[in-house]
Design an enzyme around this catalytic site. Structure first.
Site, mmCIF file in Angstrom:
data_model
loop_
_atom_site.group_PDB
_atom_site.id
_atom_site.type_symbol
_atom_site.label_atom_id
_atom_site.label_comp_id
_atom_site.label_asym_id
_atom_site.label_seq_id
_atom_site.Cartn_x
_atom_site.Cartn_y
_atom_site.Cartn_z
ATOM 1 N N ILE A 16 0.872 -1.258 0.039
ATOM 2 C CA ILE A 16 -0.086 -0.076 0.086
ATOM 3 C C ILE A 16 0.964 1.208 0.049
ATOM 4 C CG2 ILE A 16 -1.903 -1.165 1.103
ATOM 5 C CD1 ILE A 16 -1.213 -0.019 3.814
ATOM 6 N N VAL A 18 5.243 2.772 -0.496
ATOM 7 C CA VAL A 18 6.737 2.666 -0.786
ATOM 8 C C VAL A 18 7.219 4.106 -0.469
ATOM 9 C CG1 VAL A 18 8.540 2.035 -2.465
ATOM 10 C CG2 VAL A 18 6.360 0.740 -2.615
ATOM 11 N N GLY A 19 8.283 3.976 0.133
ATOM 12 C CA GLY A 19 9.205 5.174 0.521
ATOM 13 C C GLY A 19 10.646 4.622 0.423
ATOM 14 N N VAL A 24 5.253 -0.323 3.142
ATOM 15 C CA VAL A 24 4.156 -0.504 3.948
ATOM 16 C C VAL A 24 3.170 -1.608 3.191
ATOM 17 C CG1 VAL A 24 2.153 0.328 5.433
ATOM 18 C CG2 VAL A 24 4.607 1.479 4.860
ATOM 19 N N LYS A 39 5.246 -2.133 8.363
ATOM 20 C CA LYS A 39 6.218 -1.421 7.636
ATOM 21 C C LYS A 39 7.640 -2.208 7.743
ATOM 22 C CE LYS A 39 8.139 3.158 7.433
ATOM 23 N NZ LYS A 39 7.983 4.548 7.868
ATOM 24 N N ASP A 133 9.212 16.282 9.521
ATOM 25 C CA ASP A 133 8.941 15.872 8.093
ATOM 26 C C ASP A 133 7.391 16.103 7.861
ATOM 27 O OD1 ASP A 133 9.222 15.482 5.185
ATOM 28 O OD2 ASP A 133 9.262 13.432 5.474
#
Length: 503
Positions: A16, A18-19, A24, A39, A133
């Site tokens: 669900i 992507v970083g 995640v 995560k 952030d």
């Protein structure tokens, strides 16, 4: 690397998010029969000790905060291939970024959401954490079992504890939301960096885009006339490039978005809730009684009805969802060095602010200095705080006046102290007796938050703050300075200040 089918007891269903460092997944907790988010640190970073440590730090910070206003962490583990993961709340209603894709939000909706977001960030500030952030993709929404939804602040991947900000700090944050100081190595961002991010989020929700560069920036109402003037002022101060000029923390910014304080007149003349003004300012009071008895602010109901936005609204009448934080909480000073609940300094260490041969009780001198230096508001000083305490209670920490519902060394009422205490409504509602620590530090928060709203009025800055504490903003504005009815009081404070100022 392919997605795992299982993470501990959690059955992975789909990707669900992507970083840069992690992905995640939506998963099912078959034991508890509920969806969760898992995560997982990316494989190429899992062997980097510093990145792995930061990943685990995020989970621990979220668990430490343990607030429904933040994504909550329930479990921590490691896959068979060595990648760490943690399990957290599943945000089934998406992100603020999703909602802003359709443009600006309705003004009341935007302000209601911001109050919830501010409360979540204030929880972080209350435990000494700076998010660093804040942006729309890090604000999530989750369904409530009883209906409706709650807002959650997420992603503490680059968050820092304030006790670690004095060392080398790398540039961080996202364009459009990051404070100017976050662009530089060793910028040592503190809670005021998050205030900038909150201001940018507010601007984005109201206008539909991030703020322009400071030299090209205009107030929200210039682009959307229905935005109130008070919101303009609060947002633009949050976005000030000079962090010394910003609100000191998330709780102070939330208070600025929702000004709702009132001052009861002395004796039996306290107005009923139906008589409270509807403009969010404090009504004027009668002449102060002899002996320095104080009139203290209480939340005003008419304004609350107009601006409260959901169960976690910053100013709510009886439906405030409070996050339990130990009190008294200590404030996040503007300089970024978190105050502590340790004993106040000895009188000798406060001599640069207060005369040693004065009648100020030694056990309160350190607290008075903390409150008097909480921000750089013109007129605010330890000598002013000491003079006001002398006028309000004669330094009596056990003062109790049930008829007026006023208690302690600063004569707070419980409902008003709940709003202005360090930590604000994230802390439990205080009950008498009020400690000197809680009472005195809350004076600094009150004056730092509302002081800028009377700064442009004529008069000696310190005495305007003293009158503000007794009357609120609106009476000073109507009088064009210190109201006549408060001149005797401010003259008394002035005499005490002369006695307390060093040299």
């Amino acid at each position: 690397m392919t997605a795992p089918s299982q993470a501990g007891r959690y059955r992975i269903e789909q990707l669900i998010g992507v970083g840069g460092f992690a992905s995640v997944y939506l998963a099912q907790d078959d034991e508890l029969r509920s969806p969760v988010a898992v995560k997982i640190l990316a494989d190429n970073w899992a062997r980097q000790d510093d990145v792995r440590g930061r990943f685990l730090q995020e989970a621990r910070l979220l668990r430490r905060a343990d607030s429904h206003l933040l994504v909550q962490v329930f479990d921590l583990g490691e896959l068979d291939d060595g990648r760490p993961y943690f399990v957290m709340t599943y945000a089934d209603r998406g992100t603020l970024e999703d909602r802003l894709s359709g443009g600006a939000l309705a003004v009341e909706e935007a302000l209601g959401l911001m109050r919830d977001i501010c409360q979540g960030v204030a929880v972080l500030h209350s435990i000494g954490v700076v998010h660093r952030d804040l942006k729309p993709s890090n604000v999530l929404f989750c369904s409530r079992p009883e209906g409706g939804e709650r807002v959650m602040v997420a992603d503490l991947g680059i968050a820092r504890s304030t006790d670690h900000l004095s060392g080398l700090t790398l540039p961080a944050g996202s364009p459009g939301y990051q404070a100017p100081e976050q662009l530089y190595f060793d910028g040592a961002p503190d809670a005021r960096a998050d205030v900038h991010g909150l201001g940018a989020l507010t601007y984005h929700m109201l206008i539909g885009r991030v703020p322009a560069k400071p030299e090209q920036r205009v107030p929200p109402s210039a682009l959307r006339p229905e935005v109130p003037e008070a919101i303009d002022a609060a947002v633009m101060r949050a976005l000030d490039p000079d962090r010394e000029a910003r609100w000191p923390d998330a709780a102070a910014y939330a208070a600025a978005l929702s000004p709702s304080t009132a001052v009861p007149p002395p004796g039996g003349e306290r107005p009923s809730s139906e008589e409270a003004p509807s403009d969010g300012e404090a009504p004027s009071s009668g002449e102060p009684p002899s002996g320095g008895e104080a009139q203290v602010r209480r939340p005003e109901k008419g304004r609350r009805r107009a601006i409260a936005g959901g169960a976690a609204a910053v100013v709510a009448a009886a439906a405030v969802t409070a996050v339990v934080v130990n009190i008294p909480q200590t404030p996040e000073p503007p300089g970024g060095t978190r105050a502590t609940a340790s004993p106040p300094p000895a009188s000798g260490s406060t001599s640069q602010w207060l005369r040693n041969d004065s009648d100020i009780p030694g056990q309160y001198r350190g607290l008075i200095v903390q409150a008097g230096t909480y921000c750089k508001e013109p007129g605010l000083s330890p000598a002013l705080i000491a003079a006001m305490l002398k006028a309000e209670s004669g330094y009596d920490p056990g003062l109790s006046d049930p008829v007026k519902d006023e208690y302690g060394i600063s004569r707070w009422t419980p409902s008003v102290l709940w709003f202005w205490q360090p930590g604000g409504l994230q802390s439990p509602k205080p009950t008498p007796p009020f400690s000197p620590e809680l009472s005195i530090l809350s004076m600094g928060r009150f004056l730092c938050t509302l002081g800028p709203r009377v700064a442009d009025l004529p008069g000696e800055p310190a005495l305007k703050l003293a009158a503000l504490y007794r009357s609120g903003v609106d009476p000073l504005k109507r009088a064009g300075g210190i109201p006549e009815r408060w001149r005797d009081y401010t003259e008394k404070v002035s005499r005490y200040m002369r006695d307390y100022q060093p040299g």
